[in-house]
Design a protein around this motif. Structure first.
Motif, short mmCIF file in Angstrom:
data_model
loop_
_atom_site.label_atom_id
_atom_site.label_comp_id
_atom_site.label_asym_id
_atom_site.label_seq_id
_atom_site.Cartn_x
_atom_site.Cartn_y
_atom_site.Cartn_z
N THR A 35 12.27 41.38 17.79
CA THR A 35 11.78 41.89 16.51
C THR A 35 10.27 41.70 16.54
O THR A 35 9.73 41.08 17.46
CB THR A 35 12.39 41.17 15.28
N ARG A 60 23.54 25.10 16.10
CA ARG A 60 22.96 25.10 14.75
C ARG A 60 23.92 24.45 13.76
O ARG A 60 25.10 24.75 13.77
CB ARG A 60 22.69 26.54 14.35
N ASN A 64 23.42 25.99 7.75
CA ASN A 64 22.15 26.74 7.74
C ASN A 64 22.44 28.25 7.79
O ASN A 64 22.84 28.77 8.82
CB ASN A 64 21.31 26.32 8.96
N ILE A 67 19.97 35.30 8.44
CA ILE A 67 19.42 36.52 7.86
C ILE A 67 20.22 37.72 8.36
O ILE A 67 20.47 37.84 9.57
CB ILE A 67 17.93 36.69 8.25
N VAL A 101 15.95 36.97 -0.31
CA VAL A 101 17.22 36.29 -0.58
C VAL A 101 17.68 36.73 -1.96
O VAL A 101 17.04 36.42 -2.96
CB VAL A 101 17.06 34.76 -0.51
N THR A 119 24.22 34.01 -2.24
CA THR A 119 23.07 34.87 -1.97
C THR A 119 23.03 35.18 -0.48
O THR A 119 23.58 34.45 0.34
CB THR A 119 21.76 34.14 -2.35
N LEU A 120 22.37 36.30 -0.16
CA LEU A 120 22.25 36.71 1.25
C LEU A 120 20.79 37.03 1.54
O LEU A 120 20.11 37.69 0.74
CB LEU A 120 23.11 37.95 1.50
N SER A 145 16.42 33.02 14.70
CA SER A 145 15.56 33.02 15.87
C SER A 145 16.37 32.57 17.09
O SER A 145 17.26 31.72 16.98
CB SER A 145 14.36 32.11 15.64
N GLU A 182 7.85 33.74 12.23
CA GLU A 182 8.99 34.28 11.51
C GLU A 182 8.55 34.93 10.19
O GLU A 182 7.46 34.70 9.70
CB GLU A 182 10.01 33.18 11.20
N ILE A 185 9.87 34.34 3.59
CA ILE A 185 11.12 34.46 2.81
C ILE A 185 10.80 34.30 1.32
O ILE A 185 10.20 33.29 0.91
CB ILE A 185 12.16 33.41 3.23
N ARG A 197 9.76 30.37 2.35
CA ARG A 197 9.18 30.04 3.66
C ARG A 197 7.94 30.90 3.86
O ARG A 197 8.03 32.12 3.74
CB ARG A 197 10.18 30.33 4.79
N THR A 221 16.58 24.94 -0.07
CA THR A 221 17.32 26.20 -0.15
C THR A 221 17.13 27.02 1.10
O THR A 221 17.90 27.93 1.37
CB THR A 221 16.90 27.00 -1.38
N ALA A 222 16.11 26.76 1.88
CA ALA A 222 15.95 27.39 3.19
C ALA A 222 15.91 26.26 4.21
O ALA A 222 14.88 25.63 4.42
CB ALA A 222 14.68 28.23 3.27
O1 TXA Z 1 11.42 36.56 11.41
C1 TXA Z 1 12.54 36.09 11.16
O2 TXA Z 1 12.92 35.85 10.00
C2 TXA Z 1 13.46 35.82 12.34
C3 TXA Z 1 13.79 37.13 13.01
C4 TXA Z 1 14.79 37.00 14.11
O3 TXA Z 1 14.17 38.09 12.05
N1 TXA Z 1 14.64 35.13 11.93
C5 TXA Z 1 14.62 33.82 11.55
O4 TXA Z 1 15.87 33.35 11.23
O5 TXA Z 1 13.61 33.16 11.45
P1 TXA Z 1 16.19 31.80 11.10
O6 TXA Z 1 17.67 31.71 10.99
O7 TXA Z 1 15.54 31.03 12.19
O8 TXA Z 1 15.59 31.42 9.71
C6 TXA Z 1 16.20 31.92 8.53
C7 TXA Z 1 15.85 31.06 7.34
C8 TXA Z 1 16.45 29.68 7.44
O9 TXA Z 1 15.47 28.72 7.04
C9 TXA Z 1 17.59 29.76 6.43
O10 TXA Z 1 17.89 28.52 5.88
C10 TXA Z 1 17.04 30.74 5.41
O11 TXA Z 1 16.39 31.69 6.18
N2 TXA Z 1 18.08 31.42 4.67
C11 TXA Z 1 19.00 32.28 5.13
N3 TXA Z 1 19.84 32.66 4.16
C12 TXA Z 1 19.45 32.03 3.03
C13 TXA Z 1 19.93 31.99 1.68
N4 TXA Z 1 20.99 32.69 1.31
N5 TXA Z 1 19.26 31.22 0.81
C14 TXA Z 1 18.19 30.50 1.20
N6 TXA Z 1 17.70 30.50 2.45
C15 TXA Z 1 18.32 31.22 3.36
#
Ligand code: TXA
Ligand code: MG
Length: 315
Positions: A35, A60, A64, A67, A101, A119-120, A145, A182, A185, A197, A221-222
């Motif tokens: 990405t 993991r 957690n 996305i 989110v 939430t998604l 990631s 990343e 958020i 984030r 929450t993240a």
């Molecule tokens: O740039 C990015 O966002 C990359 C690329 C691959 O798209 N993805 C990424 O995903 O950084 P990851 O899983 O490393 O981080 C996702 C973050 C995590 O801190 C997670 O807790 C948060 O998003 N998250 C996911 N769903 C959530 C939700 N429903 N509520 C709060 N936080 C959420």
């Protein structure tokens, strides 16, 4: 397929390799895809076994959430409901490094993706190869990631293979990621949108669309916001002006280093180089890395966020 077998190294510009990646994804295999932010470890968001394979490959914690990546804004609307501020943010920054989110529609993805939350997190990536994969897949891809949990995020296919070789079916190589951090958020809270984030889109860019953001919720929450995250093997010393005692130096602006994030002080260039340079210095002998100060403005906030987490004491 047997995931202990060799991980396929596919190339986005090789004829048929994108289709091979999509065929593996359809078969429920996790595949690392490029990405614009970092490489993501993608799997079919509607297939619980495929999503479980992401958690297993990364090691993991299951609390957690992930996305969901989709091809366009319309596909995101099928998964979550958009308040007005979210419609405007999506219109301004998608495709791009922004994750929203939002309240999930029933059955939008397998419950393992959200770790049971209502939430998604949704994102439309800007990378043309990610878009090609999503368009051909025709459904949401869950993708954290593509690093082992708690380690530095990967910005090249080589970084992915260094961490996950033998643990995933394939990596689809499209060269280095351009943003290098990343996504930002933003999530809905009772008092309005809030920054969960910092990332590739700055707070000021978000607030130009939404107005002032609500204070971030206290709870984690993240969970990517856990203090020790993005950790290299080496220990980090921040705000350093010169190396001491055999430290390796990560430079910025006027402060030179063994590697330099941006000699001209360009924060976008520094963001794109951050994880790659940390990987490279981490791979050299020695156990300490000194990091030059990065200004706490614009993308510098997200860079400093990642550096502080990388420097935090380990559990
Ligand atoms: O740039 C990015 O966002 C990359 C690329 C691959 O798209 N993805 C990424 O995903 O950084 P990851 O899983 O490393 O981080 C996702 C973050 C995590 O801190 C997670 O807790 C948060 O998003 N998250 C996911 N769903 C959530 C939700 N429903 N509520 C709060 N936080 C959420
Ligand atoms: Mg991550």
């Amino acid at each position: 397929m047997d995931r202990s077998a060799t991980t396929l190294h596919l190339h986005a510009d090789a004829p048929g390799d994108i289709a091979r990646a999509v065929a593996l994804l359809r078969a429920g295999e996790p595949v690392a895809i490029p990405t614009e932010t970092v490489y993501g470890l993608a799997a079919d968001a509607r297939n619980g076994d495929a999503v479980a394979a992401i958690y297993a490959a990364k090691g993991r914690p299951s609390f957690n959430p992930l996305i969901a990546h989709v091809a366009d804004h319309a596909a995101a609307r099928a998964l979550v409901s958009f308040p007005d501020w979210a419609e405007r943010l999506a219109a301004a920054f998608w495709p791009g490094p922004l994750t929203l989110v939002l309240p999930m529609r029933a059955g939008a993805v397998h419950p393992l993706v959200t770790a049971g939350l209502g939430t998604l997190a949704v994102r439309v990536p800007a990378h043309p190869v990610a878009h090609a994969v999503l368009a051909e897949m025709g459904g949401p891809l869950a993708a954290p990631s593509a690093n082992r949990s708690g380690r530095i995020s990967p910005t090249t296919a080589e970084h992915v293979l260094a961490g996950l070789s033998g643990r995933i079916a394939a990596v689809l190589d499209a060269g280095p990621c351009t943003v290098g951090l990343e996504s930002t958020i933003v999530g809905a809270t009772p008092s309005g949108p809030s920054l969960l984030r910092p990332g590739g889109v700055t707070r000021a860019e978000v607030e130009a669309i939404t107005g002032p953001l609500a204070a971030a919720p206290d709870a984690i929450t993240a969970p990517g916001q856990l203090a020790s995250h993005y950790a290299p093997d080496a220990s980090l010393r921040l705000d350093a002006t010169a190396p001491v005692d055999g430290e390796k130096m990560l430079g910025f602006g006027d402060i030179p280093g063994d590697l330099t994030l941006s000699a001209t002080g360009d924060l976008a260039e520094a963001a794109a180089n951050l994880f790659g340079h940390l990987h490279a210095l981490d791979a050299r002998p020695g156990s300490r890395i000194a990091v030059a100060p990065i200004p706490e403005k614009g993308l510098g906030r997200a860079i400093n966020d990642r550096l502080r987490r990388a420097a935090a004491p380990r559990d």
